[in-house]
Design a protein around this motif. Structure first.
Motif, PDB file in Angstrom:
ATOM      1  N   ILE A 337       0.840  -1.197   0.000  1.00 15.44           N
ATOM      2  CA  ILE A 337       0.000   0.000   0.000  1.00 15.44           C
ATOM      3  C   ILE A 337       0.875   1.246   0.000  1.00 15.44           C
ATOM      4  O   ILE A 337       0.593   2.222  -0.723  1.00 15.44           O
ATOM      5  N   LEU A 338       1.949   1.230   0.781  1.00 16.98           N
ATOM      6  CA  LEU A 338       2.875   2.367   0.781  1.00 16.98           C
ATOM      7  C   LEU A 338       3.465   2.586  -0.604  1.00 16.98           C
ATOM      8  O   LEU A 338       3.585   3.729  -1.075  1.00 16.98           O
ATOM      9  N   THR A 339       3.838   1.499  -1.273  1.00 16.55           N
ATOM     10  CA  THR A 339       4.418   1.614  -2.615  1.00 16.55           C
ATOM     11  C   THR A 339       3.412   2.173  -3.602  1.00 16.55           C
ATOM     12  O   THR A 339       3.756   3.004  -4.463  1.00 16.55           O
ATOM     13  N   LEU A 340       2.169   1.752  -3.491  1.00 15.66           N
ATOM     14  CA  LEU A 340       1.141   2.253  -4.399  1.00 15.66           C
ATOM     15  C   LEU A 340       0.909   3.747  -4.198  1.00 15.66           C
ATOM     16  O   LEU A 340       0.796   4.503  -5.174  1.00 15.66           O
ATOM     17  N   TYR A 341       0.844   4.172  -2.944  1.00 20.76           N
ATOM     18  CA  TYR A 341       0.690   5.590  -2.661  1.00 20.76           C
ATOM     19  C   TYR A 341       1.883   6.369  -3.218  1.00 20.76           C
ATOM     20  O   TYR A 341       1.709   7.415  -3.876  1.00 20.76           O
ATOM     21  N   ALA A 342       3.086   5.867  -2.997  1.00 22.23           N
ATOM     22  CA  ALA A 342       4.273   6.539  -3.517  1.00 22.23           C
ATOM     23  C   ALA A 342       4.276   6.568  -5.042  1.00 22.23           C
ATOM     24  O   ALA A 342       4.715   7.555  -5.654  1.00 22.23           O
ATOM     25  N   GLN A 343       3.756   5.524  -5.666  1.00 18.40           N
ATOM     26  CA  GLN A 343       3.685   5.488  -7.131  1.00 18.40           C
ATOM     27  C   GLN A 343       2.851   6.650  -7.654  1.00 18.40           C
ATOM     28  O   GLN A 343       3.208   7.282  -8.660  1.00 18.40           O
ATOM     29  N   ALA A 344       1.742   6.919  -6.971  1.00 23.62           N
ATOM     30  CA  ALA A 344       0.906   8.049  -7.382  1.00 23.62           C
ATOM     31  C   ALA A 344       1.641   9.369  -7.189  1.00 23.62           C
ATOM     32  O   ALA A 344       1.551  10.276  -8.035  1.00 23.62           O
ATOM     33  N   LEU A 345       2.388   9.486  -6.107  1.00 20.75           N
ATOM     34  CA  LEU A 345       3.174  10.705  -5.879  1.00 20.75           C
ATOM     35  C   LEU A 345       4.250  10.859  -6.951  1.00 20.75           C
ATOM     36  O   LEU A 345       4.469  11.966  -7.469  1.00 20.75           O
ATOM     37  N   VAL A 346       4.923   9.765  -7.285  1.00 23.72           N
ATOM     38  CA  VAL A 346       5.960   9.798  -8.321  1.00 23.72           C
ATOM     39  C   VAL A 346       5.361  10.194  -9.665  1.00 23.72           C
ATOM     40  O   VAL A 346       5.972  10.921 -10.461  1.00 23.72           O
ATOM     41  N   ALA A 347       4.138   9.716  -9.932  1.00 26.84           N
ATOM     42  CA  ALA A 347       3.478  10.014 -11.212  1.00 26.84           C
ATOM     43  C   ALA A 347       3.209  11.503 -11.386  1.00 26.84           C
ATOM     44  O   ALA A 347       3.097  11.986 -12.513  1.00 26.84           O
ATOM     45  N   LYS A 348       3.114  12.233 -10.279  1.00 28.69           N
ATOM     46  CA  LYS A 348       2.909  13.695 -10.376  1.00 28.69           C
ATOM     47  C   LYS A 348       4.132  14.377 -10.982  1.00 28.69           C
ATOM     48  O   LYS A 348       4.008  15.443 -11.599  1.00 28.69           O
ATOM     49  N   ASP A 349       5.312  13.795 -10.770  1.00 28.08           N
ATOM     50  CA  ASP A 349       6.567  14.325 -11.326  1.00 28.08           C
ATOM     51  C   ASP A 349       6.788  15.788 -10.928  1.00 28.08           C
ATOM     52  O   ASP A 349       7.080  16.642 -11.770  1.00 28.08           O
ATOM     53  N   GLU A 350       6.644  16.041  -9.642  1.00 31.79           N
ATOM     54  CA  GLU A 350       6.859  17.381  -9.109  1.00 31.79           C
ATOM     55  C   GLU A 350       7.810  17.292  -7.923  1.00 31.79           C
ATOM     56  O   GLU A 350       7.784  16.308  -7.165  1.00 31.79           O
TER      57      GLU A 350
END
Length: 448
Positions: A337-350
């Protein structure tokens, strides 16, 4: 849960090979949590530290589980799909724990040594007979020696199976569980045997015939003071959820909706329909089912996870973040779950979301160093943060998990060039390079 194939087929499972055998495994936070919840008391009863035991979910719908050495048990998805209650699953896990605690795989060479001797003796006598002008007799000796050797190994395996059955009975008693579920599994096996091979020779089986197994264990199981103990309703409810979730993931959408029509408002039914609607590209209906589950149980991390996953994999990154953040808050030690949340953050590319993602990913791989996708996401963040040595170390970790020692060694060497000698990360890069070198050498020797 997540999958690596089309998001419409998989939105919650991560699929990956396990070990060198190329077994296809699934990873899902809720599924793994459930398996450990029902298994850890068994492991503790056998004298193991539950946190040291790895449980792998095998993407195979056959009714099966197996132990292959070390402290790892492999559970087929079919064990959930083809059982009727949680006690049956617990019974099978208790049996596999019996193999693990007795070290049956490690002791297999005890069977191989005499079997090899018998096989070699047959070859020697057969060759002598052929040389003496009796080719038919010689070939009979050769094949006969191999048959005797095979039967010797199979007999050893049957003894191990019977031993694991007896250990399972004791583990169930020690954990105040009924053995009824294990006995029901034996009945299922007996029914399969009657259908597939009613006249099968018991001496060419690795397992005792189920009728024989039932006779050997039934009396002892029924003597337990917990024989009449009812199934734990909390564990059964979890089992029902997991089974529906798995059916929704594996079955065609039409089959899932036939089993769980919209008129069925139970939690498992709604959970399964999310998968069915997602496969059918009816995302509005999938989201409506997820919303209904969140409204009923707002603090369930897996319901927030599933809604966030759908949004993320449909390109709605911004809308996915609140649900994935909430899932991570509710399950702060669930690495997937932590990895999935981080994946969404990474996808923002900010830069701001990258700064948030880095410690989350570092925590995730610290809890679960076998999460190759977590290492991949971490390498992206380190690269963006202009930390190439750490990016190379994370990439080396990922390639070791993917059984690619050549690339692992290359990235570990590059990491060593930028890391301060003697630090923990420098030592880790050294370990990876050395381990990868050993694998490369062993692979070369096998080819020779």
């Amino acid at each position: 849960m997540r999958l690596l194939v089309l998001f419409a087929l998989v939105f919650s499972f991560i699929s990956q090979p396990a070990m060198a055998q190329g077994i296809r495994t699934l990873r899902d936070a809720e599924f793994e949590n459930f398996l450990h919840r029902i298994s850890d008391p068994i492991f503790a009863a056998g004298g193991l530290r539950p946190e040291d035991v790895q449980i792998y979910i095998v993407d195979d719908t056959n009714l099966n589980a197996f132990y292959a050495g070390g402290q790892a048990i492999f559970i087929h998805t079919g064990l959930i799909l083809q059982t009727d209650n949680v006690d049956q699953v617990i019974g099978v896990i208790a049996h596999e724990a019996g193999h693990m605690i007795a070290g049956h795989v490690q002791r297999f060479d005890e069977a191989l040594k005499p079997a090899t001797s018998l096989s070699i003796l047959g070859l020697v006598l057969g060759a002598a007979a052929i040389a003496a002008g009796a080719p038919e007799a010689g070939m009979g000796l050769i094949t006969g020696g191999q048959g005797v050797a095979q039967r010797s190994v199979l007999k050893f395996r049957r003894v191990q199976e019977a031993s694991a059955d007896q250990a399972a009975i004791q583990f169930l008693k020690d954990t105040e569980m009924s053995g009824r579920g294990l006995l029901e599994i034996f009945e299922k096996f007996r029914y399969q045997e009657l259908l597939t091979a009613p006249n099968i020779d018991p001496y060419v089986l690795t397992h005792p015939l189920s009728g024989e197994r039932i006779a050997n264990v039934e009396q002892r199981m029924k003597a337990s003071p917990y024989w009449e103990k009812p199934t734990d309703p909390v564990l059964q409810a979890q089992y029902n959820r997991i089974k529906a979730k798995l059916q929704g993931y594996i079955w065609p959408a039409s089959s899932t909706l036939g089993q769980y029509p919209p008129s069925n408002k139970s939690i498992p039914a709604r959970y399964a329909r999310i998968y069915a609607y997602n496969k059918a590209l009816e995302w509005d209906k999938a989201m409506a089912e997820a919303d209904s589950l969140i409204a009923e149980i707002p603090d369930d991390p897996y319901f927030h996870e599933i809604k966030g996953q759908i949004l993320l994999e449909n390109g709605h990154v911004e809308q996915s973040l609140p649900h994935l953040e909430r899932a991570a808050q509710l399950a702060p030690t669930e690495p997937l779950i932590l990895t999935l949340y981080a994946q969404a953050l990474v996808a923002k590319d900010e830069p701001e979301t990258d700064r948030l993602a880095m410690p989350i990913l570092e925590k995730s791989v610290r809890i679960d160093p076998y999460n190759s996708f977590g290492w991949y996401q971490l390498a992206i963040i380190y690269t963006r943060n202009e930390e190439p040595a750490l990016a190379n170390l994370a990439t080396a970790e990922r390639y070791m998990l993917q059984r690619n020692p050549g690339r692992a060694a290359m990235h570990a060497s590059q990491a060593l060039e930028g890391l301060r000698p003697g630090t923990p990360k420098w030592l880790r890069a050294q370990d990876i390079r050395q381990a990868a070198g050993v694998e490369i050498e062993q692979s070369a020797n096998r080819r020779r």
